[in-house]
Scaffold this motif. Structure first.
Motif, short mmCIF file in Angstrom:
data_model
loop_
_atom_site.label_atom_id
_atom_site.label_comp_id
_atom_site.label_asym_id
_atom_site.label_seq_id
_atom_site.Cartn_x
_atom_site.Cartn_y
_atom_site.Cartn_z
N VAL A 25 -5.00 -4.93 -1.23
CA VAL A 25 -5.27 -3.49 -1.27
C VAL A 25 -6.55 -3.21 -2.04
O VAL A 25 -7.42 -2.45 -1.58
CB VAL A 25 -4.08 -2.73 -1.91
CG1 VAL A 25 -4.45 -1.26 -2.12
CG2 VAL A 25 -2.84 -2.84 -1.05
N VAL B 225 -6.81 -2.21 3.97
CA VAL B 225 -5.77 -3.13 3.52
C VAL B 225 -5.75 -4.38 4.40
O VAL B 225 -5.64 -5.51 3.90
CB VAL B 225 -4.39 -2.44 3.55
CG1 VAL B 225 -3.27 -3.45 3.32
CG2 VAL B 225 -4.32 -1.34 2.50
N TYR C 145 0.83 -1.21 0.00
CA TYR C 145 0.00 0.00 0.00
C TYR C 145 0.86 1.26 0.00
O TYR C 145 0.55 2.23 -0.70
CB TYR C 145 -0.91 -0.02 1.24
CG TYR C 145 -1.55 1.31 1.54
CD1 TYR C 145 -2.62 1.78 0.78
CD2 TYR C 145 -1.08 2.12 2.59
CE1 TYR C 145 -3.21 3.01 1.06
CE2 TYR C 145 -1.66 3.33 2.86
CZ TYR C 145 -2.72 3.79 2.10
OH TYR C 145 -3.27 5.01 2.36
#
Length: 304
Positions: free
Chosen positions: A213, A232, A23
């Motif tokens: 993600v 996430v 991420y």
């Protein structure tokens, strides 16, 4: 079934650390970092070798974190100082790490069976929620500091940040280092959970991270950093649960894992896009109908 779901939850929490690293590069820095496939194995390799040498599992795990950070920093240096394309920088580092990881382990596979691990006296289902939440909150705090805001701004608009006199090279290197440190930490914990470290364990990790993600953002959204990091973690757990359920289908084999991952990513990408497209078309039809009604009303009024 219950055992499979508990195992998926356990793995999802450990892989969530890797997904948080992905991420940072893909969403915060907007950097296509493929170092992940190598640094994940690096974390497992360092932890496994140190533990089998008699080192404390926690010191070995922290050393794995440091090793991943070094790998990420090197990718950043190759990109920023060597002026090499970001995607190519990650590929080069990933290739280099294959040989480095083999040097670290000395052989393709290192067993941890019978060795003390971080999960020796406590279940991952009890320990990992605390670790994941602690790291999530630490990231949330960091991204609201001056340095964290600079890192986020670098991903949004590097040219603007440079015009303000900030060194985007340093923030990129920092972000890549932090990202791959989390990936290596995840690799170290997975090695201790499964009882071995393998030279090929990192293959496809970038796809799994992206899947986590994308799935999390599709379910929860990404309105703020706090929500995004939570998404996430949720995405990582959901991904592992979906994989666990898919593998219970009679005609699917464990070797189909990569295919299942690819299908999950495609669905996670296509469904939100198709949903947005449908909403836009519905809105356009509504506006067209409103304009038609207004025109009709004016013509009717003019007739009187």
């Amino acid at each position: 079934m219950t055992t499979a779901l508990l195992g998926a939850l356990e793995s999802g929490l450990i892989y969530a650390l890797m997904a948080l690293g992905v991420y940072i590069t893909f969403r915060i820095l907007d950097f296509p970092d493929l170092t992940v496939d190598g640094s994940f194995t690096t974390g497992g390799a360092i932890a496994a070798v140190m533990i089998t040498s008699g080192t404390s599992p926690w010191i070995a795990t922290l050393s794995a974190l440091a090793g991943g950070m070094v790998a990420g920093a090197l990718t950043g240096i190759i990109h920023t100082k060597g002026k090499i394309n970001g995607l190519l920088s990650g590929i080069l580092m990933m290739i280099a790490l294959y040989s480095i990881n083999m040097r670290i382990m000395g052989k393709p596979n290192v067993s941890l069976l019978g060795e003390p691990t971080a999960f020796g006296s406590i279940s991952p289902l009890i320990l990992m929620p605390f670790i994941v939440i602690l790291i999530k909150l630490a990231l949330d705090w960091f991204f609201h500091t001056d340095l964290g805001l600079a890192l986020r701004a670098t991903g949004d608009n590097q040219r603007m940040i440079r015009s303000l006199g900030m060194h985007t090279d340093y923030t990129l290197i920092l972000g890549l280092s932090l990202s791959n440190g989390l990936v290596a930490l995840s690799g170290a914990l997975i090695a201790q959970q499964t009882g071995f470290s393998d030279i090929s364990s990192g293959i496809g990790m970038i796809v799994i991270g992206l899947a986590s993600v994308i799935i999390g953002e599709a379910i929860i959204g990404a309105r703020s950093v706090f929500i995004a990091t939570l998404a996430v973690i949720v995405g990582s757990i959901v991904y592992r649960v979906v994989v666990a359920l898919a593998l219970r289908v009679d005609w699917l084999e464990p070797t189909d894992l990569k295919l299942i991952t690819a299908v999950i990513v495609v669905v996670a990408l296509v469904v939100p896009t198709a949903n947005r497209s449908w909403k836009q078309k519905a809105l356009a039809r509504k506006r067209t109908q409103e304009m038609a009604d207004m025109t009709s009303a004016r013509q009717t009024g003019g007739g009187f």
